[in-house]
Design a protein around this motif. Structure first.
Motif, mmCIF file in Angstrom:
data_model
loop_
_atom_site.group_PDB
_atom_site.id
_atom_site.type_symbol
_atom_site.label_atom_id
_atom_site.label_comp_id
_atom_site.label_asym_id
_atom_site.label_seq_id
_atom_site.Cartn_x
_atom_site.Cartn_y
_atom_site.Cartn_z
ATOM 1 N N UNK A 138 0.810 -1.218 0.000
ATOM 2 C CA UNK A 138 0.000 0.000 0.000
ATOM 3 C C UNK A 138 0.849 1.276 0.000
ATOM 4 N N UNK A 139 1.907 1.283 0.799
ATOM 5 C CA UNK A 139 2.777 2.455 0.854
ATOM 6 C C UNK A 139 3.493 2.637 -0.488
ATOM 7 N N UNK A 140 3.988 1.540 -1.077
ATOM 8 C CA UNK A 140 4.673 1.616 -2.368
ATOM 9 C C UNK A 140 3.705 2.042 -3.470
ATOM 10 N N UNK A 141 2.444 1.617 -3.374
ATOM 11 C CA UNK A 141 1.440 2.036 -4.353
ATOM 12 C C UNK A 141 1.250 3.547 -4.308
ATOM 13 N N UNK A 142 1.225 4.098 -3.113
ATOM 14 C CA UNK A 142 1.140 5.556 -2.986
ATOM 15 C C UNK A 142 2.364 6.232 -3.606
ATOM 16 N N UNK A 143 3.549 5.648 -3.391
ATOM 17 C CA UNK A 143 4.752 6.218 -3.980
ATOM 18 C C UNK A 143 4.667 6.198 -5.501
ATOM 19 N N UNK A 144 4.220 5.058 -6.059
ATOM 20 C CA UNK A 144 4.125 4.939 -7.512
ATOM 21 C C UNK A 144 3.084 5.898 -8.074
ATOM 22 N N UNK A 145 1.966 6.035 -7.388
ATOM 23 C CA UNK A 145 0.942 6.992 -7.830
ATOM 24 C C UNK A 145 1.509 8.412 -7.817
ATOM 25 N N UNK A 146 2.323 8.711 -6.823
ATOM 26 C CA UNK A 146 2.961 10.022 -6.757
ATOM 27 C C UNK A 146 3.954 10.238 -7.894
ATOM 28 N N UNK A 147 4.730 9.211 -8.198
ATOM 29 C CA UNK A 147 5.695 9.300 -9.305
ATOM 30 C C UNK A 147 4.957 9.508 -10.627
ATOM 31 N N UNK A 148 3.784 8.882 -10.764
ATOM 32 C CA UNK A 148 3.021 8.957 -12.020
ATOM 33 C C UNK A 148 2.119 10.187 -12.090
ATOM 34 N N UNK A 149 2.055 10.970 -11.024
ATOM 35 C CA UNK A 149 1.215 12.169 -11.049
ATOM 36 C C UNK A 149 1.684 13.046 -12.206
ATOM 37 N N UNK A 150 0.771 13.533 -12.978
ATOM 38 C CA UNK A 150 1.127 14.306 -14.168
ATOM 39 C C UNK A 150 1.186 13.450 -15.419
ATOM 40 N N UNK A 151 1.036 12.149 -15.256
ATOM 41 C CA UNK A 151 0.979 11.220 -16.390
ATOM 42 C C UNK A 151 -0.356 10.494 -16.321
ATOM 43 N N UNK A 152 -1.444 11.137 -16.755
ATOM 44 C CA UNK A 152 -2.776 10.544 -16.570
ATOM 45 C C UNK A 152 -2.977 9.209 -17.282
ATOM 46 N N UNK A 153 -2.212 8.921 -18.314
ATOM 47 C CA UNK A 153 -2.385 7.649 -19.010
ATOM 48 C C UNK A 153 -1.289 6.642 -18.654
ATOM 49 N N UNK A 154 -0.631 6.856 -17.493
ATOM 50 C CA UNK A 154 0.394 5.913 -17.037
ATOM 51 C C UNK A 154 -0.242 4.548 -16.819
ATOM 52 N N UNK A 155 0.519 3.514 -17.130
ATOM 53 C CA UNK A 155 0.047 2.133 -16.974
ATOM 54 C C UNK A 155 0.720 1.560 -15.725
ATOM 55 N N UNK A 156 -0.056 1.456 -14.646
ATOM 56 C CA UNK A 156 0.506 1.054 -13.358
ATOM 57 C C UNK A 156 -0.157 -0.222 -12.851
ATOM 58 N N UNK A 157 0.623 -1.061 -12.219
ATOM 59 C CA UNK A 157 0.146 -2.293 -11.587
ATOM 60 C C UNK A 157 0.679 -2.293 -10.160
ATOM 61 N N UNK A 158 -0.185 -2.063 -9.193
ATOM 62 C CA UNK A 158 0.257 -1.883 -7.815
ATOM 63 C C UNK A 158 0.545 -3.196 -7.090
ATOM 64 N N UNK A 159 -0.160 -4.258 -7.425
ATOM 65 C CA UNK A 159 0.079 -5.592 -6.844
ATOM 66 C C UNK A 159 0.088 -5.578 -5.320
ATOM 67 N N UNK A 160 -0.920 -5.036 -4.710
ATOM 68 C CA UNK A 160 -1.011 -5.057 -3.246
ATOM 69 C C UNK A 160 -1.642 -6.378 -2.844
ATOM 70 N N UNK A 161 -0.835 -7.292 -2.345
ATOM 71 C CA UNK A 161 -1.318 -8.636 -2.023
ATOM 72 C C UNK A 161 -0.714 -9.113 -0.707
ATOM 73 N N UNK A 162 -1.294 -8.677 0.418
ATOM 74 C CA UNK A 162 -0.734 -9.080 1.706
ATOM 75 C C UNK A 162 -0.768 -10.582 1.965
ATOM 76 N N UNK A 163 -1.716 -11.289 1.360
ATOM 77 C CA UNK A 163 -1.778 -12.731 1.597
ATOM 78 C C UNK A 163 -0.602 -13.444 0.936
#
Length: 194
Positions: A138-163
């Protein structure tokens, strides 16, 4: 069963006849079960029958209908960036960044700035980026979303899977339920942005 015995395997019609005889008049469909998602599972698939091993999804990119994902886990973010850029120039279509703040099992990233360094000069609209961050998902997903801010068509895969992180680590730093809630909360927030 040996490979040689397959040559003497009964034909489909013979097999079905034997099964119907064993079922004593019940239809062969009584042996069909289903996955949790409701997909049917037949008792036997003969060559040329059965489900496909890949879904027939439309390609994301008409020029490159496949995905070759380059994984990077070098502890140094600058070296990880150089490796990713080389892989993408060499034909990879997307990137997977393994994050481990200690650097023992992935890129030593502990902030959005660290992730930005690992993704420097990668065009997020062209090369999808995925994360493998374990319990930090979850924390890394926030970081990636922040890095991609300004790129509305960025292709991101967050893969948040605690299990999966729990299965890999064998233990959880805190109640696994809290990791699930955190992942769901971040996923909902990120989905609302797009």
């Amino acid at each position: 069963m040996t490979l040689a015995s397959l040559a003497d395997a009964p034909a489909a019609a013979e097999w079905r006849s034997l099964v119907e005889k064993t079922l004593k008049g019940q239809p062969l469909d009584t042996l069909v079960s289903a996955t949790a998602e409701g997909l049917p599972i037949a008792p036997l698939y003969l060559p040329g029958e059965g489900p496909r091993t890949a879904l027939a999804l439309p390609a994301r990119d008409a020029e490159r209908p496949w995905d070759l994902r380059a994984a990077v886990a070098h502890p140094d973010p600058a070296r990880a960036n150089a490796d990713l850029l080389a892989d993408l120039k060499g034909g990879a279509a997307s990137a997977l960044v393994r994050i481990d703040p200690t650097g023992a099992a992935g890129v030593a990233i502990g902030s959005a700035a660290g992730l930005a360094a690992a993704l420097k000069d990668i065009i997020l609209e062209i090369a999808p980026v995925a994360l493998d961050a374990g319990f930090l998902g979850p924390q890394a997903a926030d970081w990636l979303a922040g890095v991609a801010r300004g790129s509305p068509s960025a292709k991101l895969n967050f893969h948040m899977d605690p299990l999966s992180a729990l299965a890999a680590a064998g233990a959880s730093p805190g109640p696994v339920e809290s990791h699930l809630v955190s992942a769901a909360t971040v996923a909902a927030r990120l989905a609302a942005r797009h």
